[in-house]
Design an enzyme around this catalytic site. Structure first.
Site, PDB file in Angstrom:
ATOM      1  N   ARG A  80     107.672  41.320  65.610  1.00 37.56           N
ATOM      2  CA  ARG A  80     108.251  40.840  64.264  1.00 37.56           C
ATOM      3  C   ARG A  80     109.526  39.913  64.305  1.00 37.56           C
ATOM      4  NH1 ARG A  80     107.739  46.548  60.811  1.00 37.56           N
ATOM      5  NH2 ARG A  80     109.535  46.873  62.033  1.00 37.56           N
TER       6      ARG A  80
ATOM      7  N   LYS B  47     114.869  52.699  52.724  1.00 38.35           N
ATOM      8  CA  LYS B  47     114.300  51.435  52.096  1.00 38.35           C
ATOM      9  C   LYS B  47     113.001  51.746  51.246  1.00 38.35           C
ATOM     10  CE  LYS B  47     111.407  51.183  56.419  1.00 38.35           C
ATOM     11  NZ  LYS B  47     111.046  49.953  57.229  1.00 38.35           N
TER      12      LYS B  47
ATOM     13  N   TYR C 108      84.608  52.788  34.218  1.00 39.89           N
ATOM     14  CA  TYR C 108      84.079  51.434  34.323  1.00 39.89           C
ATOM     15  C   TYR C 108      82.746  51.194  35.222  1.00 39.89           C
ATOM     16  CZ  TYR C 108      88.256  49.555  32.092  1.00 39.89           C
ATOM     17  OH  TYR C 108      89.278  49.259  31.060  1.00 39.89           O
TER      18      TYR C 108
ATOM     19  N   MET D  89      93.319  51.781  35.013  1.00 42.58           N
ATOM     20  CA  MET D  89      94.986  51.164  35.304  1.00 42.58           C
ATOM     21  C   MET D  89      95.703  52.441  35.116  1.00 42.58           C
ATOM     22  SD  MET D  89      96.720  48.107  33.641  1.00 42.58           S
ATOM     23  CE  MET D  89      95.747  46.895  34.307  1.00 42.58           C
TER      24      MET D  89
END
Length: 368
Positions: A134, A40, A263, A310
């Site tokens: 769950r 998965k 940044y 990014m």
């Protein structure tokens, strides 16, 4: 998502490591217990199709996925006759799609089975919530009612029953034992034992081999990663990590005292120093929290400075390097290693998340 084949950032997956992890696990299993490869989430970031092929070559008898789409991707890739179980919830309206493709589905609600109109036989695995909280039925009454409903429909087959342990990756076993006892109570309440009874994830299969039942679901440890750091020294064999993450320096420059990078100008040089820009960022899964962590350059640690962007990340170099020099983010270089566990510890998370975050923008290259 577009894969960046024309950018010097890549993941290497060592197929030999996956095969070795599977073989070592199989060697400790009873002969009548199958190993299902859990692929998965793009095989935990390792690449679902290639990992499935490798696992099958190594002797895996089937596959577990989280969603129907992953199962269909395996069928489309040529795994036509292999056992595939969807562990997560599937929409009722997609039951026929699963049935036509001979994909086994997890069921945990009585109402899901009501008024199904099937065009092909559907194989069901009943999920028991023994304490994970769950998905799953929780009582013997629910189990018997679902068994009765399935028995009345000749298009339904109760192929399996299973549960998932919440604390199998811990050395303290009292909660694990409670879950196992609850599951066994529900299992014995059924009139007929399904073909597959399965409870063991990687941690349970490694530490509790006595509860293998008919199959184990081999996930994180197939990729050479420990289910938790707590049990790392208690494992029955050494796990071989399969994933390494590399990039190259695309720009190298010398900073003067007072120069800032990235940044927010959160990093400012206090002396003359060499830095390099790497073509990888949080859009690839190298999240902003990696700032302050380190990579390997020529076997030496190089810290990540400033904010991760990014698409780009900046590192401080121990000395001047040439543009194009290789950088190891996860893996081994000149005898030194950065592991997914190292990254997870720094990020205050688990190794599962570290590899799952690495998305398909980074190409995978398969070796050995």
């Amino acid at each position: 998502m577009v894969t960046g084949w024309h950018r010097p950032t890549w993941i290497e997956i060592d197929r030999a490591a996956i095969r070795e992890n599977i073989k070592n696990e199989q060697n400790k299993l009873p002969e009548n217990v199958d190993l299902w490869a859990v692929v998965k989430a793009n095989a935990y970031g390792h690449g679902i199709i290639e990992v499935a092929r490798t696992a099958k070559e190594a002797g895996a008898k089937g596959f577990c996925v989280a969603i129907l789409d992953e199962a269909l991707a395996l069928r489309e890739a040529g795994f036509q006759d292999d056992f595939i179980l969807v562990l997560g919830a599937t929409r009722k309206e997609d039951a026929n799609l699963a049935a036509k493709n001979h994909i086994s589905l997890t069921v945990f609600r009585e109402d899901w089975l009501e008024e199904l109109t099937l065009e092909a036989p559907l194989r069901i695995h009943l999920k028991v919530d023994s304490g994970m909280g769950r998905l799953g039925i929780r009582t013997t009454d629910e189990a018997r009612r679902i068994e009765t409903t399935i028995a009345k429909d000749n298009q339904l087959q109760l192929e399996g029953i299973y549960t998932h342990f919440a604390t199998a990756d811990q050395l303290e076993t009292s909660y694990f034992e409670q879950q196992l006892a609850k599951f066994q109570t529900i299992l014995t309440s059924l009139k007929n034992r399904p073909t597959y009874v399965h409870t063991a994830n990687s941690a349970a299969s490694l530490l509790q081999p006595q509860i293998g039942f008919d199959a184990i679901r081999f996930g994180i440890s197939m990729y050479g990663l420990t289910p938790s750091t707590e049990i790392k020294t208690s494992l029955p064999f050494e796990l071989k990590p399969a994933l390494a993450l590399y990039t190259e320096m695309v720009h190298v420059k010398e900073l003067a005292p007072g120069d800032s990078v990235s940044y927010g100008a959160t990093y400012t040089a206090t002396e003359r120093e060499w830095v390099a820009t790497l073509p990888i960022g949080y859009a690839d899964g190298l999240i902003r929290h990696y700032s302050g962590f380190h990579v390997l350059v020529d076997g030496e640690l190089a810290p990540i400075i400033g904010r991760v962007c990014m698409d780009q990340t900046i590192i401080k170099l121990p000395r001047e390097f040439q543009t194009g020099s290789k950088v190891t983010i996860i893996g081994t270089d000149h005898g030194n290693t950065i592991t997914a566990d190292d990254a997870a510890h720094y990020l205050d998370t688990i190794n599962y998340e570290v590899t799952c975050l690495l998305n398909e923008r980074i190409p995978r290259k398969y070796i050995h």
